[in-house]
Design a protein around this motif. Sequence first.
Motif, PDB file in Angstrom:
ATOM      1  N   SER A 162      18.748 -19.874  -4.033  1.00  0.00           N
ATOM      2  CA  SER A 162      18.585 -20.539  -2.740  1.00  0.00           C
ATOM      3  C   SER A 162      18.549 -22.050  -2.930  1.00  0.00           C
ATOM      4  CB  SER A 162      17.286 -20.099  -2.066  1.00  0.00           C
ATOM      5  OG  SER A 162      17.264 -18.713  -1.905  1.00  0.00           O
ATOM      6  N   ALA A 214      12.332  -7.506 -15.314  1.00  0.00           N
ATOM      7  CA  ALA A 214      13.607  -7.471 -14.590  1.00  0.00           C
ATOM      8  C   ALA A 214      13.380  -7.783 -13.114  1.00  0.00           C
ATOM      9  CB  ALA A 214      14.259  -6.099 -14.748  1.00  0.00           C
ATOM     10  N   SER A 215      12.291  -7.221 -12.555  1.00  0.00           N
ATOM     11  CA  SER A 215      12.038  -7.503 -11.137  1.00  0.00           C
ATOM     12  C   SER A 215      11.607  -8.949 -10.938  1.00  0.00           C
ATOM     13  CB  SER A 215      10.996  -6.540 -10.579  1.00  0.00           C
ATOM     14  OG  SER A 215       9.748  -6.776 -11.183  1.00  0.00           O
ATOM     15  N   LEU A 221       4.931 -21.514  -7.649  1.00  0.00           N
ATOM     16  CA  LEU A 221       5.042 -20.102  -8.012  1.00  0.00           C
ATOM     17  C   LEU A 221       5.049 -19.950  -9.531  1.00  0.00           C
ATOM     18  CD1 LEU A 221       5.283 -17.488  -6.376  1.00  0.00           C
ATOM     19  CD2 LEU A 221       7.743 -17.584  -6.714  1.00  0.00           C
ATOM     20  N   TRP A 266      10.898  -3.526 -17.387  1.00  0.00           N
ATOM     21  CA  TRP A 266      11.262  -3.301 -15.985  1.00  0.00           C
ATOM     22  C   TRP A 266      10.544  -4.268 -15.068  1.00  0.00           C
ATOM     23  CZ3 TRP A 266      15.457  -1.304 -14.487  1.00  0.00           C
ATOM     24  CH2 TRP A 266      16.071  -0.294 -15.233  1.00  0.00           C
ATOM     25  N   PHE A 267       9.291  -4.554 -15.389  1.00  0.00           N
ATOM     26  CA  PHE A 267       8.544  -5.527 -14.588  1.00  0.00           C
ATOM     27  C   PHE A 267       9.222  -6.897 -14.660  1.00  0.00           C
ATOM     28  CE2 PHE A 267       5.257  -8.899 -14.783  1.00  0.00           C
ATOM     29  CZ  PHE A 267       4.937  -8.909 -13.443  1.00  0.00           C
ATOM     30  N   GLY A 300      16.304 -15.305  -6.926  1.00  0.00           N
ATOM     31  CA  GLY A 300      16.514 -15.565  -5.510  1.00  0.00           C
ATOM     32  C   GLY A 300      16.121 -16.984  -5.139  1.00  0.00           C
ATOM     33  N   LEU A 301      15.014 -17.429  -5.712  1.00  0.00           N
ATOM     34  CA  LEU A 301      14.523 -18.778  -5.401  1.00  0.00           C
ATOM     35  C   LEU A 301      15.469 -19.846  -5.968  1.00  0.00           C
ATOM     36  CD1 LEU A 301      12.114 -19.792  -3.863  1.00  0.00           C
ATOM     37  CD2 LEU A 301      10.793 -19.788  -5.968  1.00  0.00           C
ATOM     38  N   MET A 357      14.471 -11.299 -10.707  1.00  0.00           N
ATOM     39  CA  MET A 357      15.100 -11.340  -9.387  1.00  0.00           C
ATOM     40  C   MET A 357      14.310 -12.215  -8.419  1.00  0.00           C
ATOM     41  SD  MET A 357      17.872  -9.839  -9.793  1.00  0.00           S
ATOM     42  CE  MET A 357      18.481  -9.874  -8.110  1.00  0.00           C
ATOM     43  N   VAL A 358      12.983 -12.251  -8.544  1.00  0.00           N
ATOM     44  CA  VAL A 358      12.192 -13.122  -7.665  1.00  0.00           C
ATOM     45  C   VAL A 358      12.608 -14.574  -7.884  1.00  0.00           C
ATOM     46  CG1 VAL A 358       9.905 -13.946  -7.085  1.00  0.00           C
ATOM     47  CG2 VAL A 358      10.239 -11.535  -7.622  1.00  0.00           C
TER      48      VAL A 358
END
Lengths: 578, 192
Positions: free
Chosen positions: B38, B26-27, B137, B23-24, B34-35, B30-31
């Motif tokens: 973009s 998976a999140s 990042l 689950w971690f 998104g980057l 998404m970070v």
Amino acid sequence: MTARAVAKATPEPHHNRHSAPQSFWRKYVFSVDHKVIGKQYLALGLFMALVGGFTAYLIRWQLAWPETEVPGWSYVEPDFYNTMVTMHGTIMVFFVAMPILLGAFGNFLIPLMVGAPDMAFPRLNMMSFWTIFTASCVLMASFFVPGGAAAAGWTGYAPLSADPVYTGVDWGQNLWILALALEFSSFLMGGVNFMTTAINMRAPGLSLFRLPLFVWMQMTAAVLFMLSVGPLIAGAVMLLLDRTAGTGFFLPARGGDPLLWQHLFWFFGHPEVYVVLLPGFGAILEILPVFARKPIFGYRAIVYSTIAAGALSFIVWAHHMFISGIDARLAIPFSVTTILISVPFAIMIFSMIATLWGGSLRFPTPMLFALGALATFLIGGVTGIFLGSAAVDIFMHDTYFVVAHFHFTLFPSALLGGFAAIYYWYPKMFGRMLDETLGKLHFWITIVAFNCVFIPLFLVGMGGHMRRIYNPLQYDFLKPMQPIHEFATIAAIVLLLGQIPLIVNFFWSLAFGRRAADNPWQANTLEWATTSPPPHENFAAVPTVYRDAYEYSLPGNATDWLPQHVPGPALKAQEQAA
Amino acid sequence: MAHSEHETRVFTEQPIGRVGMWWFLASEVMVFGGLLGSYILSRIAAGGWAAETAHVNTRIAAINTLILVTSSLTIVQAHAAVEAEEHTRARKYLLITVLLGLGFLCIKGFEYSIELGHGFTPASGLFWSYYYTMTGLHGLHVFAGVVVNFVLFLLAGGRRWAAVKQRVEYAGLYWHFVDVVWIFLFPLLYLA
């Protein structure tokens, strides 16, 4: 051999089997017990609600009697008004609704409802609380830095938020970004914990479709949050770099695009609405069958609708951007998905109403709040269909109609649902009953005053009243609507004062309330199977689950409720007959 | 971390650490999703950034890719050694993974110094903004993984073997994730 060496030599005890802590600090402050952490979240959320409520008071006063001295404060200057609008939204959504609904009740109830001794990761749980505590401190500190707190709106639209020249706020905005980033990471930790607990820590016999709907709602909310907040975390990093490192992601002058921020924000923003809304719904869904003495209507339909609404919420975000300069052709698909989302919500609402149908209704305070939430949410939901249609939205956008719609969705779910949850689970949390007279007083003031604040705002919105303006009297065409503003402000003050009975009730009952029985509402779910308040590690023995969560008025049963953990008929009455 | 307590109540037959880790991740997907999204959209909108990408050093990045992919192999070896209860071999591979991760970071730092020396800073235009944000990042994630793997290396030497055992798997999941992100970053920033 020292005590420490002995402790090291013995096998490490399971991290969930921690013995009851003795010292004050480990017991009440740095506790890993989900029940204590839930109460900490509740205290934090209620405290922040006072701050957020005060910002609402300043905003409403300024709108009704512009540029007059606010009683208990001084004048609200234009820049400060922008700060108030920004901080009101930020505090209420991220530091009140989420801590109370997910942090407090999610933490307190998920392990109890699944029959677990604690969360899957108790130390992570503690860390998530202290992260949001830090975030709250950072946010509060931002009021006191030079330039004041953030003033770019709760949505932090670029370029307002990306360059200090626009709002005159420098450090306040940086701290706002930092506070939100911390808040997001706190709820990411919480989400991992919620999911793992609900998936892996269920008591024997507690299959997914026997879970209380509250747990389903928390699970869906956790998934929505975890899968939607990532891009905004990336966006927050980019925004902070725009402000501090000279990058230009959102600044046209440096080659960037402000619309990108809106995409990243609203990709998160719409699922976030359901993150706040679904736990409130979960509380309502727990309360309705208990006080209607009937099984929930359409359990599986509600579960599937929740998942469908959650999935749809990822593809509706551009309905916030119909007039932001997106391609006009995009308006139709986003209108369609937005209006489509009303279908699963209609199923949920109809299931709630059908649950009430033919029940033997009782009206203690939690039930009143649940019914109040249901009735007011309908208005919020229906006006959402107006706004989802691009043609209507172009007229309504950035008016008080949007403000009223938003408050009619989040106030019922987050606050009325949250109040319902407080009145319903307070006996379990603190072992005392809340006072019914004060509770009913609180309910009637809240529900009447709330409608008196926001129904008028629909009217001024349809009259073309723009939101986020400092002084409505500067516009001739808005002047005739001023009496409506004054009425709404008086109602808002009543609404704020109407919370005093809750505060009095909360603290008075802690000390002097009637002692609560283990199962005062005669409910079926597992949290009522243990003492009030539950002991360390929750259950004396691991409970075994024999049936669904809502077996009320079962034919042939001596009582009109049959708890999940009591041995007996395993199937629903209908299934037995079949 | 013994899981016997939960095995009676577990429906998924997965240890809680593994479920939590997925689950971690998976999140985290998404970070970076998104980057990356973009970046791709901004690049298309800006017309390709061919001139800017000519200044990044594909050769160094290719070496770094090789190093990171190799480190994925070594953490799998560490996990296999853990499963086989071979402490020394597990420690060896954990250490190699740590060193490869540090090597990656050193080379990345060297690459930054070249680019900064040529005057390309995060403020030198949108491509460079993205370049430094994305690799920075990612670099932070590599650093976090190095710390985790090093802690496991230290613990695996002591009496806390039982505590280390399952965590090597979870650290490995995270380390693979960090590699996969780089597998996306390398073509997007250097090759395209």
